[in-house]
Each structure stands twice: as C-alpha cells, then as structure tokens.
Design a protein around this motif. Structure first.
Motif, PDB file in Angstrom:
ATOM      1  N   LEU A 250      35.503  58.192  43.738  1.00 46.57           N
ATOM      2  CA  LEU A 250      34.829  57.416  43.334  1.00 46.57           C
ATOM      3  C   LEU A 250      34.568  56.815  44.800  1.00 46.57           C
ATOM      4  CD1 LEU A 250      34.667  54.513  41.615  1.00 46.57           C
ATOM      5  CD2 LEU A 250      37.166  54.135  42.232  1.00 46.57           C
ATOM      6  N   LEU A 251      32.894  55.984  44.768  1.00 45.36           N
ATOM      7  CA  LEU A 251      32.851  55.170  46.361  1.00 45.36           C
ATOM      8  C   LEU A 251      32.411  53.616  45.731  1.00 45.36           C
ATOM      9  CD1 LEU A 251      31.432  54.472  48.858  1.00 45.36           C
ATOM     10  CD2 LEU A 251      28.836  55.931  47.515  1.00 45.36           C
ATOM     11  N   VAL A 252      33.671  52.688  46.315  1.00 46.24           N
ATOM     12  CA  VAL A 252      33.594  51.765  46.623  1.00 46.24           C
ATOM     13  C   VAL A 252      32.550  51.096  47.971  1.00 46.24           C
ATOM     14  CG1 VAL A 252      35.269  49.346  46.640  1.00 46.24           C
ATOM     15  CG2 VAL A 252      35.175  51.896  45.529  1.00 46.24           C
ATOM     16  N   GLY A 253      31.494  50.061  47.506  1.00 48.76           N
ATOM     17  CA  GLY A 253      31.266  49.410  48.718  1.00 48.76           C
ATOM     18  C   GLY A 253      32.172  48.847  48.842  1.00 48.76           C
TER      19      GLY A 253
ATOM     20  N   LEU B  84      23.142  36.500  47.570  1.00 45.03           N
ATOM     21  CA  LEU B  84      22.942  36.957  46.019  1.00 45.03           C
ATOM     22  C   LEU B  84      22.800  35.998  45.026  1.00 45.03           C
ATOM     23  CD1 LEU B  84      25.266  39.591  46.634  1.00 45.03           C
ATOM     24  CD2 LEU B  84      23.568  40.330  46.355  1.00 45.03           C
ATOM     25  N   PRO B  85      22.233  36.604  43.703  1.00 47.74           N
ATOM     26  CA  PRO B  85      21.785  35.173  42.910  1.00 47.74           C
ATOM     27  C   PRO B  85      23.316  35.645  42.394  1.00 47.74           C
ATOM     28  CG  PRO B  85      20.059  37.690  42.906  1.00 47.74           C
ATOM     29  CD  PRO B  85      21.235  37.648  44.263  1.00 47.74           C
ATOM     30  N   VAL B  86      23.299  34.036  42.153  1.00 47.66           N
ATOM     31  CA  VAL B  86      24.732  33.703  41.354  1.00 47.66           C
ATOM     32  C   VAL B  86      24.624  34.267  39.927  1.00 47.66           C
ATOM     33  CG1 VAL B  86      25.170  31.441  39.956  1.00 47.66           C
ATOM     34  CG2 VAL B  86      24.225  31.482  42.345  1.00 47.66           C
ATOM     35  N   GLY B  87      25.914  34.768  39.841  1.00 43.20           N
ATOM     36  CA  GLY B  87      26.031  35.337  37.973  1.00 43.20           C
ATOM     37  C   GLY B  87      25.335  37.397  38.496  1.00 43.20           C
ATOM     38  N   LEU B  88      25.085  37.594  39.548  1.00 45.83           N
ATOM     39  CA  LEU B  88      24.483  38.699  39.843  1.00 45.83           C
ATOM     40  C   LEU B  88      25.833  40.587  38.840  1.00 45.83           C
ATOM     41  CD1 LEU B  88      22.825  40.877  40.970  1.00 45.83           C
ATOM     42  CD2 LEU B  88      24.490  41.489  42.835  1.00 45.83           C
ATOM     43  N   THR B  89      24.895  40.891  37.918  1.00 49.35           N
ATOM     44  CA  THR B  89      25.548  41.876  36.985  1.00 49.35           C
ATOM     45  C   THR B  89      24.848  42.983  37.372  1.00 49.35           C
ATOM     46  OG1 THR B  89      25.065  41.651  35.069  1.00 49.35           O
ATOM     47  CG2 THR B  89      27.059  40.241  35.449  1.00 49.35           C
ATOM     48  N   TRP B  90      25.393  44.074  37.182  1.00 50.11           N
ATOM     49  CA  TRP B  90      24.950  44.746  37.328  1.00 50.11           C
ATOM     50  C   TRP B  90      25.327  46.487  35.851  1.00 50.11           C
ATOM     51  CZ3 TRP B  90      27.592  44.453  41.574  1.00 50.11           C
ATOM     52  CH2 TRP B  90      28.572  44.588  42.126  1.00 50.11           C
ATOM     53  N   PRO B  91      24.840  47.478  35.620  1.00 50.01           N
ATOM     54  CA  PRO B  91      25.690  47.925  34.402  1.00 50.01           C
ATOM     55  C   PRO B  91      26.491  48.604  35.423  1.00 50.01           C
ATOM     56  CG  PRO B  91      22.806  48.454  33.990  1.00 50.01           C
ATOM     57  CD  PRO B  91      23.693  47.939  35.593  1.00 50.01           C
ATOM     58  N   SER B  92      27.530  49.492  34.335  1.00 48.68           N
ATOM     59  CA  SER B  92      28.234  50.334  34.815  1.00 48.68           C
ATOM     60  C   SER B  92      28.148  51.752  35.116  1.00 48.68           C
ATOM     61  CB  SER B  92      29.949  50.116  34.241  1.00 48.68           C
ATOM     62  OG  SER B  92      31.171  50.598  35.025  1.00 48.68           O
TER      63      SER B  92
ATOM     64  N   ASP C 114      43.606  58.280  35.558  1.00 48.00           N
ATOM     65  CA  ASP C 114      43.204  59.756  35.194  1.00 48.00           C
ATOM     66  C   ASP C 114      41.699  59.702  34.570  1.00 48.00           C
ATOM     67  OD1 ASP C 114      45.104  61.411  36.141  1.00 48.00           O
ATOM     68  OD2 ASP C 114      45.986  61.308  34.527  1.00 48.00           O
ATOM     69  N   ASP C 115      41.721  58.220  34.818  1.00 47.09           N
ATOM     70  CA  ASP C 115      40.282  57.498  34.631  1.00 47.09           C
ATOM     71  C   ASP C 115      39.527  56.466  34.955  1.00 47.09           C
ATOM     72  OD1 ASP C 115      37.548  57.181  33.116  1.00 47.09           O
ATOM     73  OD2 ASP C 115      39.260  57.182  30.877  1.00 47.09           O
ATOM     74  N   PHE C 116      38.556  56.535  36.239  1.00 46.45           N
ATOM     75  CA  PHE C 116      38.509  55.370  36.833  1.00 46.45           C
ATOM     76  C   PHE C 116      37.390  55.114  36.438  1.00 46.45           C
ATOM     77  CE2 PHE C 116      39.427  58.341  41.503  1.00 46.45           C
ATOM     78  CZ  PHE C 116      40.814  57.995  41.216  1.00 46.45           C
ATOM     79  N   ALA C 117      36.306  55.856  35.735  1.00 47.82           N
ATOM     80  CA  ALA C 117      35.354  55.165  34.742  1.00 47.82           C
ATOM     81  C   ALA C 117      35.641  54.321  34.353  1.00 47.82           C
ATOM     82  CB  ALA C 117      34.431  56.002  33.769  1.00 47.82           C
TER      83      ALA C 117
ATOM     84  N   VAL D 247      37.007  51.081  36.052  1.00 48.40           N
ATOM     85  CA  VAL D 247      35.550  50.620  36.671  1.00 48.40           C
ATOM     86  C   VAL D 247      35.512  49.492  36.141  1.00 48.40           C
ATOM     87  CG1 VAL D 247      33.754  50.746  37.890  1.00 48.40           C
ATOM     88  CG2 VAL D 247      35.355  51.948  38.356  1.00 48.40           C
ATOM     89  N   LYS D 248      34.901  49.498  34.695  1.00 48.05           N
ATOM     90  CA  LYS D 248      34.566  48.760  33.599  1.00 48.05           C
ATOM     91  C   LYS D 248      35.794  47.658  33.286  1.00 48.05           C
ATOM     92  CE  LYS D 248      31.484  52.288  30.672  1.00 48.05           C
ATOM     93  NZ  LYS D 248      32.507  53.270  29.690  1.00 48.05           N
ATOM     94  N   GLY D 249      36.663  47.528  33.526  1.00 48.84           N
ATOM     95  CA  GLY D 249      37.560  46.977  32.993  1.00 48.84           C
ATOM     96  C   GLY D 249      37.740  45.916  34.821  1.00 48.84           C
ATOM     97  N   TYR D 250      37.530  46.114  35.697  1.00 51.95           N
ATOM     98  CA  TYR D 250      37.083  45.394  36.817  1.00 51.95           C
ATOM     99  C   TYR D 250      36.094  44.780  36.777  1.00 51.95           C
ATOM    100  CZ  TYR D 250      35.675  44.719  41.770  1.00 51.95           C
ATOM    101  OH  TYR D 250      34.787  44.122  42.515  1.00 51.95           O
ATOM    102  N   GLU D 251      34.629  45.254  36.852  1.00 52.21           N
ATOM    103  CA  GLU D 251      33.823  45.140  37.232  1.00 52.21           C
ATOM    104  C   GLU D 251      33.747  43.299  35.690  1.00 52.21           C
ATOM    105  OE1 GLU D 251      31.298  48.422  39.077  1.00 52.21           O
ATOM    106  OE2 GLU D 251      31.523  47.780  36.702  1.00 52.21           O
ATOM    107  N   ARG D 252      34.104  44.130  34.671  1.00 59.12           N
ATOM    108  CA  ARG D 252      33.902  42.742  33.681  1.00 59.12           C
ATOM    109  C   ARG D 252      34.441  40.992  34.097  1.00 59.12           C
ATOM    110  NH1 ARG D 252      35.045  45.816  29.364  1.00 59.12           N
ATOM    111  NH2 ARG D 252      37.689  45.962  30.025  1.00 59.12           N
TER     112      ARG D 252
END
Length: 369
Positions: free
Chosen positions: A143-146, A274-282, A322-325, A328-333
C-alpha cells in the motif's frame, strides 16, 4: 503487507504513529535529508485535529507544548479601528490552542522508532509494487500512501487534478524576538493573532513559539503572475519593505511600523488549491492524505484535516490488516465527505476575506447576531 508513506509531514507521521500504536509497521520516505533541513512554517490552530492526537496517544504531550494564549485574537480595520478583542483566560480550555508546526512535527517524529523515517529518499514514481527514488534506489510496497503535499507526485496515480491559483498572493515577513527588539509593537500585537482586514488586502501577525512574530500580507483578487508586476524587489529586503508599505495607502502608521520593523526575510507565496470536493475511484494499492488529497485555502483547516486523515486511515488499516482495499475504501469515503465540507468552508472564508467590507463581514462571523 508493506505500508509505504511518502512524505514526513504531519499527516504522514500521524498515520505512521497510529499504525505503530496498533501494532502495524510502516516506512516513511522523505525527500529532505534530515528533520532540520528546512523551516517548517509558523503556528497552527489545532482543534478537530486533537482527536487524531488522542488516537495517537499523544494528547498530553501535545498539551504540554500547545499555547493556550495563542487563542487570543484582535481584529482591526486599516484606519486603526479595533473591532474585536478576545483575550483567553489562563485557565480556559485548550479548544483551539496554537502550536509551532516544527514542535508538533518533532513530537510525532520522536514518538516513532528511529528506523521508520528514511531521510533523503525523493519519490519519483511507482509501478508493479515498486517505489523508485531520485537516488536510483527502490523499495517494495503493498500500500502506497501519498502524504507528499501540494505538489504530490503520488497524486498522479489516482487523479489528473492539479492545484490551481486562487487569486490570492501572500508576502511573508517577520520580526524576530519582538518582546526585546520592539516591545511597543509586541504589546500591540498581543499574545495571539492580530488581524487587519482592508479592501482586498489583509495583514495577519501571529506570535510564534520562538518569540518571532510572523506576518503575512495577503493580496486578494490578484493574478498568478502578480509578484512579477507588483514592483516588490524581493532581492532587496529594505526596498521590498518600503514597497509593501506603499501598497497600503491610508493604513494606520502602527501597521506600517510593523512592516518597517521586519528583518530581511521576505518570501512570496502563491495560494493554490485543488478542486473543492475532489474524489477519485478507489485505486488498488494507493491512496492520499493531507494536501496531496485536498489542498484548500489556508484558513485553519488544512493541518487539522491532515492529522485526522492520518489517524483515521491508520485506524481503518488496523481494523482490516488483511484487506487493505476494504480499509482504503472506507477511509476514502469518510475523508471525501469530511474534507469536502472543510474545503467548501475554507473557500467561502477566503472569498469573504477578498470582499471590500471584509472586516465587518468577519466581525459578523465571530459575533453573529
């Protein structure tokens, strides 16, 4: 499962600390050669970010370095009219204490094992589970975290969004050891933030923990190339101070005296977001936090959001080791919703500060009704 964090700022270090507290290892890669390689900026108003420091087990150590008196504020108009003065009692709760950014960073660094942060490792790219650095070295990751700030290179892996200029340009100056060198100006500024709001121009003076008063002169509704046309000779500090005073016609002499008393540090800063409300697909194997994810106007929310990002991502990963995906999805949401609201508020605040009657608008904001 290797967690690689790019950037040893507040958000990245908070993530590393929360992971460490919860028994997970990580590695932080930082391009600077050491913790003292450059200045870390001025004071921070830490409010919602206190939750992150609790999750990191550092809240008591934070309170030991925080400045409750930094919650004091004075709001004025350019003619010298005092609109608002808030003085914090010595026993007041530390709801929004100020802390020196460098001190907070040191607190986080000192809370980590020595081998967590790898200095002098400038991230250049990532592919197929491999990080590449400017010195030719590489490292593996799951997992890479920027956490690499406004000009994030990791961001390009999840979105094409780039920071854009906001029409806000700042000149940073300051007075060292003000209590000794200029006691009259020290008394005028007070213990916290001293804020003068004019017509598209503002002066914000703030006490730092080392005795320096850091001053930001903001020029709103200005072009990205404004510094080149402003007539400010940044290579001649004395002439630059004189030109800054010229750009404040009609301002009370006490305010221009602040500028005249400054040392030779004169730094131009363009404000981008950055644009307000920026999102991206997980995206499998990569996510962002802090300014890399949601760079917003500097009105007191960015550092708090970065601290929360680091803590909440760390907790999510600890809950799903055991399930980073899934983590990450929960964190990003949650992060998209929380920081989107903060970015909208910050943008509204910056737009308010650019108005001709900004001082009266801010007075109404602080004293509604």
């Amino acid at each position: 499962m290797t967690i690689a964090i790019v950037g040893a700022g507040l958000g990245g270090l908070t993530l590393a600390r929360v992971l460490h507290v919860n028994g997970l290892d990580s590695v932080v890669y930082e391009r600077e050669p050491s913790r003292g390689a450059r200045g870390q900026g001025g004071m921070l108003d830490i409010h919602s970010g206190q939750r992150a420091l609790r999750e990191a087990g550092l809240i008591d150590r934070f309170y030991a370095i925080a400045r409750g008196e930094g919650q004091d504020m004075r709001l004025l108009e350019p003619d010298g009219t005092l609109l608002l003065q808030e003085d914090t009692p010595d026993d007041a709760p530390l709801e929004r204490p100020e802390v020196d950014r460098a001190d907070l960073r040191d607190l986080l660094l000192d809370s980590l094992p020595e081998d967590v942060v790898r200095w002098g490792r400038a991230f250049t790219s990532a592919d197929n589970g491999l990080l590449h650095f400017g010195d030719g070295s590489s490292a593996t990751y799951d997992l890479l975290v920027g956490a690499d700030g406004a000009q994030s290179r990791v961001r390009t892996l999840v979105t094409e969004a780039r920071p854009a200029h906001t029409g806000h340009n700042v000149v940073e100056i300051g007075i060292p050891d003000i209590d000794r060198t200029h006691p009259d100006l020290a008394a005028m500024v007070g213990r916290g933030t001293y804020w003068v709001l004019g017509n598209g121009v503002s002066l914000a003076a703030q006490r730092n923990g080392d005795g320096r008063v850091r001053i930001g002169l903001s020029f709103y509704n200005t072009a990205e190339d404004w510094f080149a046309t402003s007539g400010i000779p940044f290579d001649d500090p004395a002439a630059a101070r004189a030109r800054l005073i010229e750009l404040l016609p009609g301002w009370d002499s006490r305010f221009t005296a602040l500028i005249a008393a400054c040392d030779d540090t004169v730094v131009p800063r363009s404000v981008t977001t950055l644009p307000v409300g920026l999102t991206w697909p997980s995206t499998p194997g990569v996510t962002l936090l802090g300014d890399a994810a949601h760079l917003m106007p500097p009105v007191g929310e960015g550092a708090n959001m970065a601290l929360l990002d680091g803590a909440l991502l760390g907790l999510a990963l600890a809950a799903h080791p055991d399930d980073f995906a899934v983590a990450v999805k929960g964190y990003e949401r949650e992060m998209f919703e929380r920081t989107g609201a903060a970015a909208r508020m910050s943008t509204d605040m910056q737009e308010l500060l650019a108005l001709p009657d900004a001082a009266q608008k801010m007075l109404a904001f602080f004293q509604p009704g």
